[in-house]
Design an enzyme around this catalytic site. Structure first.
Site, PDB file in Angstrom:
ATOM      1  CB  SER A 117      -3.379   7.028  -4.475  1.00 53.39           C
ATOM      2  OG  SER A 117      -2.290   7.051  -3.587  1.00 53.39           O
ATOM      3  CE1 TYR A 141      -1.820   2.271  -6.116  1.00 50.88           C
ATOM      4  CE2 TYR A 141      -0.795   4.004  -4.816  1.00 50.88           C
ATOM      5  CZ  TYR A 141      -1.893   3.228  -5.114  1.00 50.88           C
ATOM      6  OH  TYR A 141      -3.065   3.418  -4.435  1.00 50.88           O
ATOM      7  CE  LYS A 145      -5.072   3.248  -7.448  1.00 58.24           C
ATOM      8  NZ  LYS A 145      -6.401   2.754  -7.119  1.00 58.24           N
TER       9      LYS A 145
HETATM   10  N1  UFG Z   1       7.038   2.521   7.855  1.00 60.48           N
HETATM   11  C1  UFG Z   1       8.054   2.112   8.705  1.00 60.48           C
HETATM   12  N2  UFG Z   1       8.224   0.773   8.903  1.00 60.48           N
HETATM   13  C2  UFG Z   1       7.449  -0.174   8.299  1.00 60.48           C
HETATM   14  C3  UFG Z   1       6.399   0.258   7.435  1.00 60.48           C
HETATM   15  C4  UFG Z   1       6.230   1.615   7.242  1.00 60.48           C
HETATM   16  O1  UFG Z   1       8.784   2.926   9.260  1.00 60.48           O
HETATM   17  O2  UFG Z   1       7.673  -1.372   8.506  1.00 60.48           O
HETATM   18  C5  UFG Z   1       6.832   3.965   7.658  1.00 60.48           C
HETATM   19  C6  UFG Z   1       7.016   4.383   6.198  1.00 60.48           C
HETATM   20  O3  UFG Z   1       8.366   4.670   5.955  1.00 60.48           O
HETATM   21  C7  UFG Z   1       6.111   5.597   6.116  1.00 60.48           C
HETATM   22  C8  UFG Z   1       4.973   5.299   7.099  1.00 60.48           C
HETATM   23  O4  UFG Z   1       5.492   4.276   7.963  1.00 60.48           O
HETATM   24  O5  UFG Z   1       6.795   6.719   6.538  1.00 60.48           O
HETATM   25  C9  UFG Z   1       3.720   4.798   6.445  1.00 60.48           C
HETATM   26  O6  UFG Z   1       4.067   3.746   5.556  1.00 60.48           O
HETATM   27  P1  UFG Z   1       2.980   2.805   4.849  1.00 60.48           P
HETATM   28  O7  UFG Z   1       3.736   1.817   4.022  1.00 60.48           O
HETATM   29  O8  UFG Z   1       2.027   2.298   5.855  1.00 60.48           O
HETATM   30  O9  UFG Z   1       2.171   3.814   3.921  1.00 60.48           O
HETATM   31  P2  UFG Z   1       2.696   4.813   2.770  1.00 60.48           P
HETATM   32  O10 UFG Z   1       2.579   6.188   3.326  1.00 60.48           O
HETATM   33  O11 UFG Z   1       3.996   4.412   2.212  1.00 60.48           O
HETATM   34  O12 UFG Z   1       1.647   4.497   1.611  1.00 60.48           O
HETATM   35  C10 UFG Z   1       0.289   4.824   1.718  1.00 60.48           C
HETATM   36  C11 UFG Z   1      -0.547   3.788   0.984  1.00 60.48           C
HETATM   37  C12 UFG Z   1      -0.240   3.794  -0.492  1.00 60.48           C
HETATM   38  C13 UFG Z   1      -0.411   5.179  -1.011  1.00 60.48           C
HETATM   39  C14 UFG Z   1       0.421   6.159  -0.225  1.00 60.48           C
HETATM   40  C15 UFG Z   1       0.131   7.541  -0.666  1.00 60.48           C
HETATM   41  O13 UFG Z   1      -0.305   2.517   1.511  1.00 60.48           O
HETATM   42  O14 UFG Z   1      -1.114   2.923  -1.170  1.00 60.48           O
HETATM   43  O15 UFG Z   1       0.100   6.076   1.157  1.00 60.48           O
HETATM   44  O16 UFG Z   1       1.202   8.354  -0.387  1.00 60.48           O
HETATM   45  F1  UFG Z   1      -0.014   5.252  -2.285  1.00 60.48           F
END
Ligand code: UFG
Length: 327
Positions: A117, A141, A145
């Site tokens: 990841s 997490y 990894k």
């Molecule tokens: N976001 C929102 N509202 C929501 C959900 C997400 O604004 O309801 C934003 C988050 O703050 C973030 C972006 O959308 O800025 C993406 O969020 P996600 O939760 O979809 O994904 P992440 O970037 O947090 O996480 C992903 C994977 C993880 C991995 C990570 C690596 O889901 O498994 O990238 O950085 F670890």
């Protein structure tokens, strides 16, 4: 050639099983169905329900099947949840991988492609993020990894196990015919939440912060289509089968999209209003994560095809419309 897919009933694993079968591989799936769905498993795969931490169970699978290579997707993968229950993550992800590696060693199975990841990097010091960047995970997490990558490194040195660690950025989209897709409960990922809001299943999207140092103030991520991501896994398997040594690759599109841009693109594609409001930042979210993915392109010959945002969103939308309540 028989490939064992651990976590083959999950979002990413089920796309791997599907594409492997399409490419005429013989596929064995192991999944405990904790977060996966039996309906997501391709009918031509042989399915063993069980937990990778259950060594006698796993040994039995390796006894019954002649495994030539392993794709390992079986892990817990929520950054926020891992901050609350880190020991659960160390147990399932790290200990689970240890048991798997013990059984692989016992049965002389040498090749493994492993889901790592972008969370292994933590807050980046430079963009785009190269594979050579420092790894400073900021969540249990990401730490698990990185630990799993290190276990593989030492197993390579000691037992000659060959691995490819693929560091995913933001995986999104679904098989283009909309038959398999993303179904998490609870859902925490941006695109499915946007599309559930488009379907009227949620009142509004909550945007986690609009005061980041990005052009529109919302976080930027690198979205990679799940079908392209799996293509890289199959290339990685072929790379190991051709006798190449262990390696680590980023998988992203090398293009960043902000939360606001994703929302606007989804409004266009779905034709729905998709209400949204800005709330506080979510703890632990880096402002911008964009991958350097040239290494996967040059070394593995990876050519992602669905890098444009409309295709990613359209495929996910098709899945959500066809399966409004998941599987
Ligand atoms: N976001 C929102 N509202 C929501 C959900 C997400 O604004 O309801 C934003 C988050 O703050 C973030 C972006 O959308 O800025 C993406 O969020 P996600 O939760 O979809 O994904 P992440 O970037 O947090 O996480 C992903 C994977 C993880 C991995 C990570 C690596 O889901 O498994 O990238 O950085 F670890």
């Amino acid at each position: 050639m028989t490939i064992l897919v651990l976590g083959g009933a999950g979002y990413i694993g089920s796309h791997a099983v599907d594409q492997l079968i399409e490419k005429k591989y013989d596929v064995v799936v192991v999944d405990n169905l904790q977060t996966g769905h039996s309906e997501a498993i391709h009918k031509q795969a042989r399915f063993y329900k069980g937990d990778i931490r259950d060594k006698p169970f796993l040994e039995n699978v390796f006894k019954k099947e002649t495994i030539n290579g392993v794709l390992h997707f079986a892990a817990n993968s929520l950054v926020g949840e891992s901050m609350e229950i880190p020991l659960h993550y160390f147990n399932n992800n790290v200990y689970g991988t240890q048991v798997l590696l013990e059984v692989m060693e016992q049965f002389a199975v040498k090749n493994i492609v492993f889901s790592s990841s972008a969370a292994t990097y933590g807050e980046p010091k430079a963009l785009p993020i190269m594979e050579t960047a420092e790894t400073n995970p900021e969540s249990p997490y990401g730490e698990t990894k990185l630990m799993m990558e290190k276990m593989l490194k030492w197993c390579d040195k000691a037992y000659g196990m060959n691995y490819v660690a693929l560091r995913y950025f933001n995986v999104a989209g679904a098989k283009l015919d909309g038959t398999i897709g993303e179904d998490h409960t609870p859902e925490s990922h941006l695109l499915p939440i946007i599309l559930q809001t488009a379907l009227g299943q949620r009142k509004e999207l909550t945007i986690f912060g609009d005061d980041y140092s990005t052009p529109d103030g919302t976080c930027i991520r690198d979205y990679v289509h799940v079908v392209d991501l799996i293509e890289a896994h199959i290339l990685a398997l072929e790379y190991l089968n051709a006798g190449n040594g262990s390696n680590t690759f980023n998988l992203g599109s090398s293009a960043g999209f902000s939360v606001q841009e994703m929302l606007e693109a989804a409004r266009k594609i779905t034709g729905r209003e998709i209400p949204a409001k800005v709330v506080e930042r979510r703890a632990g979210d880096p402002s911008t994560l964009v991958a350097a993915s040239e290494k996967a392109r040059t070394v593995l010959g990876w050519e992602p095809q669905y890098t444009d945002m409309p295709t990613i969103i359209e495929s996910a939308w098709k899945w959500h419309v066809n399966h409004p309540n998941g599987y």
